[in-house]
Each structure stands twice: as C-alpha cells, then as structure tokens.
Design an enzyme around this catalytic site. Structure first.
Site, PDB file in Angstrom:
ATOM      1  N   ARG A  55     -28.126 -76.771  69.994  1.00  0.00           N
ATOM      2  CA  ARG A  55     -28.205 -75.489  70.551  1.00  0.00           C
ATOM      3  C   ARG A  55     -26.641 -74.816  70.713  1.00  0.00           C
ATOM      4  O   ARG A  55     -26.427 -73.885  70.291  1.00  0.00           O
ATOM      5  CB  ARG A  55     -29.083 -75.323  71.638  1.00  0.00           C
ATOM      6  N   CYS A  90     -49.445 -59.057  62.329  1.00  0.00           N
ATOM      7  CA  CYS A  90     -50.812 -58.580  62.979  1.00  0.00           C
ATOM      8  C   CYS A  90     -51.314 -59.387  63.981  1.00  0.00           C
ATOM      9  O   CYS A  90     -52.234 -59.752  63.934  1.00  0.00           O
ATOM     10  CB  CYS A  90     -51.920 -58.283  61.902  1.00  0.00           C
ATOM     11  N   TYR A 128     -32.160 -72.945  66.384  1.00  0.00           N
ATOM     12  CA  TYR A 128     -33.559 -72.914  66.743  1.00  0.00           C
ATOM     13  C   TYR A 128     -34.201 -71.606  66.539  1.00  0.00           C
ATOM     14  O   TYR A 128     -34.960 -70.856  67.407  1.00  0.00           O
ATOM     15  CB  TYR A 128     -33.832 -73.224  68.168  1.00  0.00           C
TER      16      TYR A 128
END
Ligand SMILES: *Cc1c(COP(=O)(O)O)cnc(C)c1O
Length: 401
Positions: free
Chosen positions: A275, A348, A377
């Site tokens: 990360r 939705c 990520y």
C-alpha cells in the site's frame, strides 16, 4: 487537504474533453511514483531490503516503475508469478500466501524463487516433495504467527490471534525441526507479516523490537542461522486525515538504530511493502451525472462507483475528494452552492457510496470529482463484474510536461 499536481488536473480535463459519455477513469502519476520510491529507498539503511508486494497494485505499467527501484518483488499466486515474468533474472522474487498449489510451488522453484514463505506444517511437506522431485533444495522462510501484545495491533491484524496465516507458536518447534532435518529445505530464516494500516512509526518500531527479540530467541533455541528476516509490509495510508501520513524518515532512522540487534548479526532485514509504495500515485476520477436531494441530504450521482473503486467501503471510510470544474458544465445548469454532498456511483445498492457529507463550494452536473490515494487496493480489489458496466479509462502520466 491534499495538493493535486497541476499536471493531474490538466490530464483529468483532457480526458473529459476526449470522451463523449460521462467519464470514469484512473489516473496514475508515474513521475510522482518514481520520486516517492526513490526517497523511501534513499532513507533506508543499505543493508535493509525493500520488496514490493504485487497484490497492492499489479498494473504492469506501475510494476515497471516500481521494479526499477525496489530490491525485488513479492508474489502470492501463479497469476502474479506470470505477471512478473519480464523481470525474471533481473529482480529476485518471493512467493508467499496461503493455499499454494503444488504447481505454483513447482513453478516458483523452477523460476529461481529467492524464498518461499511456508505457512504451515502441511505446506512444508508439499514443498519438500516438490523440491525432492527436482533434486533442488528449496529456499524457505517459515511464516510465523507469534504472540503480539494487544497494544501493538491495528484494525487489520494477521498475527498474535486466530487467523489463517502463519505457524502457531505451539506447532512451530516441530515445524522448525522438520525443516532443519530435511536436506530439501534450505531454511534461511523467518517471515512475519503481522498487520496492515500501521500509521504510527513509533508503534511500528516497537512491534519490530518485539519481533526481532522473538525471532532471535527462536533462532538461538533451535540453532537456526538467521540469514534473512522478512518483517512484512503493513505501513498504512491515512485516508481520513490525508495531511497526516506515516513518518517514514522516523521509521528509517529507527532501522538504522536497530541494525546492531543480535537477530540481524548474520543476515539481512527485509520488508515487503504494498500500500505505502503505490497508494499516493493513483487518482480515481468520476463525472457528476445528477444532483438530487433525498430526505434532507444532497447526493451526487456519478459515473462509475464502488465496482471500480471499492477501497472506501472496503475500509469503511468516506474517501477524500476534490471537485474540478468540468469542461462540459453547461451554463445555466443548476449547481449546488456551499453544500455537503454524498457521492454515489451507478450501482443499484445503497452500499455504492464513496464519500459522505463532502463540503463543496459549488458543484454542478458535468463537474469532475477526483479521489486521491487511489493507487493501491483500489481497481484490483473491486467487484468489477457487478452490473456489467464498462471498465473505467486508464491514463498514465509518463513524465512531467
Ligand atoms: C498484503 C501483504 C503484504 C503487503 O501489505 P501492505 O499492507 O500493502 O504493505 C505483505 N506481505 C504479505 C504476506 C501480505 O499478505
């Protein structure tokens, strides 16, 4: 708030001008990635190795830039192993992760893996079988799941508790002895990836002290020479307060102070970060398609959504975002002024929310919302097939104009 480089703003607007339909895109700032990595590498002691955990972002264009600076690559699947083929022979690689297939173990050995991270007693037997079949000893680090004081944990902790990862302190002595006894295992040391989202360098260093002591005691007890100690990844990115990031300079200075630890007397210290290496160079971009008010709250409905940028719901945060005046904002289109708006995508489901209650000076249909810290990520952890929307566009800034 975060500074958005001028070149990124320009690229975002150029992309919008270039697309007829409302825009969703990822932008990658590769020169910024180079500068970030070079700074990280420069601060580290020479004896400390920096590997990249490919799962954070396996985009081949990013990988190329990262591979040029780091000491090696860490992969955790056959797919990632295939992906790093262009750097084989050039950059050493590690193979880790739970649930390795025999064919993946075999492929890693054939391709000259620098270390296999073995996760269990059963996996060690399968590595022995593959190594013996090849008549070639397998370089191995045993992945530990050591006890960890509660104060050292973060939101995402993989060690010191019941998780699927690493070898438990109770079974570890038998596994170490088995590895030592097999002529098909070259036991090079230990591996610990204890947690993710570490934002505090002092706490991180305190955990490293604990792990160095633990590994040293184990090695002494079992007569293992620690040639390599891999203490994982896990440096966090502060999405909630982007101006306050992990203090890398403090971390690197702390590593300089720890080089004399007895655990490191005969070997090297290695990290495999994901990360923290790539997050800062990526941006996700959405175009506002509709503005509406429901039960007292403003919503911006935007092109794309969490099927392309799952990071905010995955981490349970409201992602920081910045408005750019779009180039197709029509004069006379009603715009919000001095409002707080919740940013939704096209799915939705009420879970398709990327940011909540973002203050905006003004916001209109056709404007762009830019989400920084989207280089790790993000796209690759998203449920891209849900609702069959097309993929976003991808744009790479190769150099500063
Ligand atoms: C995911 C992972 C990493 C990288 O973690 P970051 O938090 O992205 O730095 C390193 N090692 C292992 C074993 C992992 O699973």
């Amino acid at each position: 708030m975060i500074e958005i480089p001028h070149a990124i703003r320009q690229a975002a607007l150029a992309l919008q001008r270039d697309t007829e339909a409302p825009l969703a895109a990822y932008l990658y700032d590769l020169p910024a990635l180079d500068a970030h990595l070079e700074r990280l590498r420069a601060d580290l002691p020479e004896r400390v190795e920096l590997y990249y955990a490919v799962k954070a972002n396996p985009d081949p264009r990013l990988l190329g830039r990262v591979a040029a600076v780091v000491d090696g690559l860490e992969v955790a699947s056959g797919g990632e192993l295939d992906l790093i083929a262009p750097w084989r022979g050039e950059k050493p690689f590690l193979f880790g992760g739970p649930g390795k297939l025999d064919e993946e173990i075999a492929a890693a050995l054939t391709q000259g893996v620098a270390a296999l991270h073995v996760e269990s007693a059963g996996e060690l037997e399968r590595v022995i079988a593959q190594a013996e079949a090849r008549r070639q000893a397998a370089p191995v680090l045993l992945r530990l799941n050591p006890r960890l004081p509660a104060a050292m944990r973060t939101r995402l902790t993989m060690a010191g508790q019941a998780t699927a990862f690493g070898i438990d302190p109770e079974t570890l002595p038998t596994v170490i002895e088995r590895a030592k006894a097999s002529r098909w295992i070259d036991l090079q040391g230990f591996h610990v990836h204890a947690l993710s989202h570490q934002l505090d360098a002092e706490r991180h260093l305190a955990m490293l002290d604990h792990l160095l002591d633990t590994c040293h005691a184990l090695a002494q007890h079992h007569g293992v020479t620690l040639r390599t100690l891999n203490l994982g990844g896990g440096i966090g990115v502060n999405y909630r307060e982007p101006a306050r990031q992990y203090d890398w300079a403090r971390f690197a200075a702390g590593l300089h102070e720890r080089l004399h630890h007895p655990a490191l007397r005969e070997g090297q210290l290695r990290f495999e970060l994901g990360r923290y290496l790539t997050a800062f160079c990526g941006y996700y971009l959405m175009e506002v398609m509709d503005l509406k008010r429901n039960h007292g709250q403003w919503f911006a409905i935007c092109r794309g959504g969490t099927h392309q940028f799952r990071l905010p719901p995955a981490q349970g945060h409201s992602h920081p975002c910045i408005r750019l005046a779009g180039c197709r904002t029509l004069p006379g289109t009603p715009a919000l002024r001095q409002a707080e708006v919740t940013v939704a995508g096209q799915l939705c489901t009420p879970k398709d929310i990327l940011a909540r209650d973002c203050p905006v000076e003004t916001l209109a249909v056709g404007d762009l919302l830019l989400f920084p810290l989207a280089g790790a990520y993000a796209w690759n952890i998203s449920h891209q097939a849900f609702l069959c929307h097309p993929a976003p566009r991808f744009h790479y800034l190769e150099e500063r104009p």
